[in-house]
Write an enzyme that holds these catalytic residues in place. Structure first.
Site, PDB file in Angstrom:
ATOM      1  N   HIS A  19       0.848  -1.198   0.000  1.00 17.14           N
ATOM      2  CA  HIS A  19       0.000   0.000   0.000  1.00 17.14           C
ATOM      3  C   HIS A  19       0.886   1.251   0.000  1.00 17.14           C
ATOM      4  O   HIS A  19       2.123   1.140  -0.024  1.00 17.14           O
ATOM      5  CB  HIS A  19      -0.978  -0.024   1.173  1.00 17.14           C
ATOM      6  CG  HIS A  19      -0.345  -0.159   2.532  1.00 17.14           C
ATOM      7  ND1 HIS A  19       0.571   0.751   3.022  1.00 17.14           N
ATOM      8  CD2 HIS A  19      -0.495  -1.097   3.501  1.00 17.14           C
ATOM      9  CE1 HIS A  19       0.934   0.394   4.239  1.00 17.14           C
ATOM     10  NE2 HIS A  19       0.322  -0.744   4.551  1.00 17.14           N
ATOM     11  N   HIS A  22       4.018   1.605   2.356  1.00 11.91           N
ATOM     12  CA  HIS A  22       5.273   0.976   1.916  1.00 11.91           C
ATOM     13  C   HIS A  22       5.918   1.813   0.806  1.00 11.91           C
ATOM     14  O   HIS A  22       7.134   1.967   0.761  1.00 11.91           O
ATOM     15  CB  HIS A  22       5.011  -0.439   1.399  1.00 11.91           C
ATOM     16  CG  HIS A  22       4.217  -1.292   2.344  1.00 11.91           C
ATOM     17  ND1 HIS A  22       3.042  -1.912   2.001  1.00 11.91           N
ATOM     18  CD2 HIS A  22       4.415  -1.593   3.654  1.00 11.91           C
ATOM     19  CE1 HIS A  22       2.561  -2.572   3.036  1.00 11.91           C
ATOM     20  NE2 HIS A  22       3.369  -2.390   4.062  1.00 11.91           N
ATOM     21  N   CYS A 127       0.932 -10.866  20.849  1.00  6.61           N
ATOM     22  CA  CYS A 127       0.061 -10.439  19.745  1.00  6.61           C
ATOM     23  C   CYS A 127       0.610 -11.032  18.450  1.00  6.61           C
ATOM     24  O   CYS A 127       1.699 -10.671  18.014  1.00  6.61           O
ATOM     25  CB  CYS A 127      -0.005  -8.924  19.620  1.00  6.61           C
ATOM     26  SG  CYS A 127      -0.921  -8.437  18.137  1.00  6.61           S
ATOM     27  N   CYS A 130       1.439  -8.300  15.738  1.00  4.09           N
ATOM     28  CA  CYS A 130       2.680  -7.528  15.933  1.00  4.09           C
ATOM     29  C   CYS A 130       3.886  -8.447  15.920  1.00  4.09           C
ATOM     30  O   CYS A 130       5.009  -7.985  15.814  1.00  4.09           O
ATOM     31  CB  CYS A 130       2.696  -6.803  17.265  1.00  4.09           C
ATOM     32  SG  CYS A 130       1.422  -5.583  17.478  1.00  4.09           S
ATOM     33  N   CYS A 144      -4.344  -5.551  22.594  1.00  2.00           N
ATOM     34  CA  CYS A 144      -3.135  -5.098  21.895  1.00  2.00           C
ATOM     35  C   CYS A 144      -3.287  -3.617  21.544  1.00  2.00           C
ATOM     36  O   CYS A 144      -4.286  -3.242  20.917  1.00  2.00           O
ATOM     37  CB  CYS A 144      -2.919  -5.918  20.618  1.00  2.00           C
ATOM     38  SG  CYS A 144      -1.779  -5.120  19.468  1.00  2.00           S
ATOM     39  N   HIS A 147      -3.385  -3.414  17.473  1.00  2.00           N
ATOM     40  CA  HIS A 147      -4.430  -4.103  16.707  1.00  2.00           C
ATOM     41  C   HIS A 147      -5.763  -4.231  17.444  1.00  2.00           C
ATOM     42  O   HIS A 147      -6.736  -4.716  16.867  1.00  2.00           O
ATOM     43  CB  HIS A 147      -3.928  -5.476  16.268  1.00  2.00           C
ATOM     44  CG  HIS A 147      -2.732  -5.393  15.367  1.00  2.00           C
ATOM     45  ND1 HIS A 147      -1.438  -5.428  15.829  1.00  2.00           N
ATOM     46  CD2 HIS A 147      -2.653  -5.234  14.030  1.00  2.00           C
ATOM     47  CE1 HIS A 147      -0.622  -5.308  14.802  1.00  2.00           C
ATOM     48  NE2 HIS A 147      -1.318  -5.185  13.705  1.00  2.00           N
ATOM     49  N   LYS A 295      -6.731   5.617  10.550  1.00  2.00           N
ATOM     50  CA  LYS A 295      -5.659   4.676  10.258  1.00  2.00           C
ATOM     51  C   LYS A 295      -5.988   3.937   8.959  1.00  2.00           C
ATOM     52  O   LYS A 295      -7.143   3.597   8.724  1.00  2.00           O
ATOM     53  CB  LYS A 295      -5.579   3.678  11.419  1.00  2.00           C
ATOM     54  CG  LYS A 295      -4.296   2.919  11.468  1.00  2.00           C
ATOM     55  CD  LYS A 295      -4.249   1.945  12.616  1.00  2.00           C
ATOM     56  CE  LYS A 295      -3.333   0.856  12.141  1.00  2.00           C
ATOM     57  NZ  LYS A 295      -2.690   0.030  12.983  1.00  2.00           N
ATOM     58  N   LYS A 298      -7.554  -2.371   6.112  1.00  2.36           N
ATOM     59  CA  LYS A 298      -8.424  -3.136   5.224  1.00  2.36           C
ATOM     60  C   LYS A 298      -9.874  -3.082   5.695  1.00  2.36           C
ATOM     61  O   LYS A 298     -10.791  -2.953   4.900  1.00  2.36           O
ATOM     62  CB  LYS A 298      -7.958  -4.594   5.220  1.00  2.36           C
ATOM     63  CG  LYS A 298      -7.413  -5.015   3.880  1.00  2.36           C
ATOM     64  CD  LYS A 298      -7.096  -6.478   3.907  1.00  2.36           C
ATOM     65  CE  LYS A 298      -7.318  -7.102   2.560  1.00  2.36           C
ATOM     66  NZ  LYS A 298      -6.904  -8.487   2.521  1.00  2.36           N
TER      67      LYS A 298
END
Ligand code: MSP
Length: 475
Positions: A19, A22, A127, A130, A144, A147, A295, A298
């Site tokens: 995405h 990156h 997690c 992570c 977490c 997440h 954030k 997806k």
């Protein structure tokens, strides 16, 4: 011998397709790599993919694929995306490559021989997303903090790295700047971490299947983060190709997002010190962006695919749009619906229009300039002083100001009102072309294709207006 510059990006998890997060780090690294090459340095630019660990294996399962097939497919997507973005990497590293495994084995054995590893029992809240353990105080509503999922208490026999033993040495090199951490806000954050009390961390996992074997104790796999960090040395031949390793290492710059600073600024230097290797010279952690205040995820459906941007705007405009949003060292918000407007304002009406106008005027005057074009690197120098600080938006502002200046001069001089062979008109067009050429040189690291097109246009035997560099996008 020319100076070398070894620059790295994080290696990205292949649990999904790439995405714009990156793309962001990788484009920034590419701009720097190109800028160093322009200065005649020998550049090694490393990027790649991080392919082991539970998270990746679980994703493969979700997609109903064999893990190896899954990582091959996704690693290819990353590589293709980076090619689409005109990223001129020298090595695309994958942690599933046998060379990586070979170097990691040697490095782990070196750590063990140095007495930096020991066996212990790990108990903690894990997690899987992570790939990391948390303590109670890290949790957010008992979940977490990243997440927001419930965590399982895990206990297992692990091998540990004696982080505590190396902390004073790591802290010292950060404080005295031998290991430069930038920007300053991040350096402060890192120094703050030392005060919170860091613990030895486990370097192996018992329950993970998809990973590299820990050769010292059969049955244990190497913790994915521990081997992933080693990609920075395995890629250049650590333990296998001493000559190349010594030529490249230490890295001049590890470019990362601020989310992974602890691993890079503390764990990695400690591991290198323990193994008797040199430390990277600099680590720069850039900010994180959100999409319309949220954030990127997806679940929210707001993930932007850089390949879609390239299709719509072209490769150079995509590079420009992503890097121009907000200062590199800070967090920011991206509003994708603004991209069209920004593209039209700065590229179609800005650089693109300026080049077309000047070229058209020259074409009307016979397509030839008065003299050979004189080169100046003044603008490049100005640009460079921003890039040296990794101030991409500042560098972009320099070029935008230069375009505005030239637009204003054009508006004042009004060469189109003069005869095509008028002396003042020809002098003005000569100077304008030289200014455009200077801009072209400066923007090359950001807009490599455009830069080449402009250079070709103004050095052609006959200069013509030609096609627009950035066709306007209509609403
Ligand atoms: N595999 C590890 C890194 C190992 S390095 C030895 C990892 N991978 S990742 O796929 O999650 O990539 C994280 C990196 O992607 C960040 O450090 C940053 O470079 C980039 N970004 C991901 N999302 C981003 C934003 N929303 N904003 C800015 N950069 C982003 O962590």
């Amino acid at each position: 011998m020319s100076k070398k510059f070894y620059i790295t990006t994080p290696i990205y998890y292949v649990n999904d397709k790439p995405h714009i997060g990156h793309a962001y780090t990788t484009i920034a690294a590419d701009v720097l790599a190109r800028w160093h090459r322009l200065q005649g340095e020998e550049v090694f630019f490393l990027t790649g993919t991080d392919e082991h660990g539970d998270k990746v294996a679980e994703s493969a399962k979700k997609y109903g694929q064999e893990v190896l097939e899954f990582v091959n497919t996704n690693a290819k997507k990353f590589r293709q995306t980076f090619d689409n973005l005109n990223i001129q990497y020298d090595i695309f590293m994958r942690t599933t490559k046998p060379e990586h495994e070979a170097s990691v084995k040697i490095f782990m054995e070196k750590l063990n021989k140095a007495g930096a590893l020991y066996q212990g029992v790990y108990q903690g809240l894990y997690c899987p997303s992570c790939e990391d353990f948390y303590t109670e105080k890290d949790l957010l509503d008992g979940k977490c903090p990243v997440h927001l999922i419930a965590l399982k208490m895990l206990e297992e026999k692990n091998w540990f790295f004696k982080l505590k033993k190396y902390l004073p040495a790591v802290k010292k090199v950060i404080e005295n700047g031998k290991l430069e951490i930038a920007p300053e806000t991040i350096k402060k954050e890192v120094l703050g971490l030392f005060k919170q009390g860091l613990k030895d961390f486990s370097v192996t996992r018992e329950k993970v299947e998809w990973g590299l074997d820990f050769s010292i104790v059969p049955g244990q796999k190497i913790y994915v983060w521990v081997e992933a960090l080693q990609n920075y040395i395995s890629a250049i031949g650590y333990g296998r190709n001493l000559e190349n390793y010594q030529k490249c290492w230490p890295a001049d710059l590890h470019l990362i997002g601020k989310d992974i600073i602890k691993f890079h600024a503390i764990y990695w230097p400690a591991m290198l010190l323990a193994a008797g290797e040199k430390l990277p010279k600099k680590i720069y952690a850039h900010g994180f962006f959100s999409i319309n205040g949220q954030k990127m995820s997806k679940t929210l459906g707001n993930v932007i695919d850089p390949n879609e941007m390239v299709k719509k705007y072209g490769v150079d405009a995509t590079r420009y749009l992503l890097l121009s949003q907000f200062p590199f060292g800070q967090d920011g918000d991206i509003k994708a619906e603004k991209f069209d407007e920004q593209y039209n304002a700065f590229l179609a009406n800005g650089l693109g229009n300026l080049v077309s106008r000047v070229a058209k005027l020259i074409e009307q005057s016979g397509g030839k300039l008065k003299d050979k074009l004189k080169e100046s690197d003044q603008l490049f120098k100005k640009f460079s002083s921003s890039l040296r600080k990794l101030e991409f938006t500042e560098a972009i502002a320099v070029f935008e100001a230069e375009i505005n200046n030239l637009d204003d001069e054009l508006q004042e001089e009004r060469p189109w009102e003069k005869a095509v062979n008028d002396k003042n008109r020809l002098t003005f067009l000569q100077e304008a072309s030289e200014k455009i050429l200077a801009i072209t040189k400066a923007i090359e690291p950001f807009l490599p294709e455009t830069s080449l097109k402009i250079k070709k246009k103004f050095t052609a035997p006959r200069i013509t207006k030609g096609k627009p560099l950035f066709p306007r996008i209509e609403a």
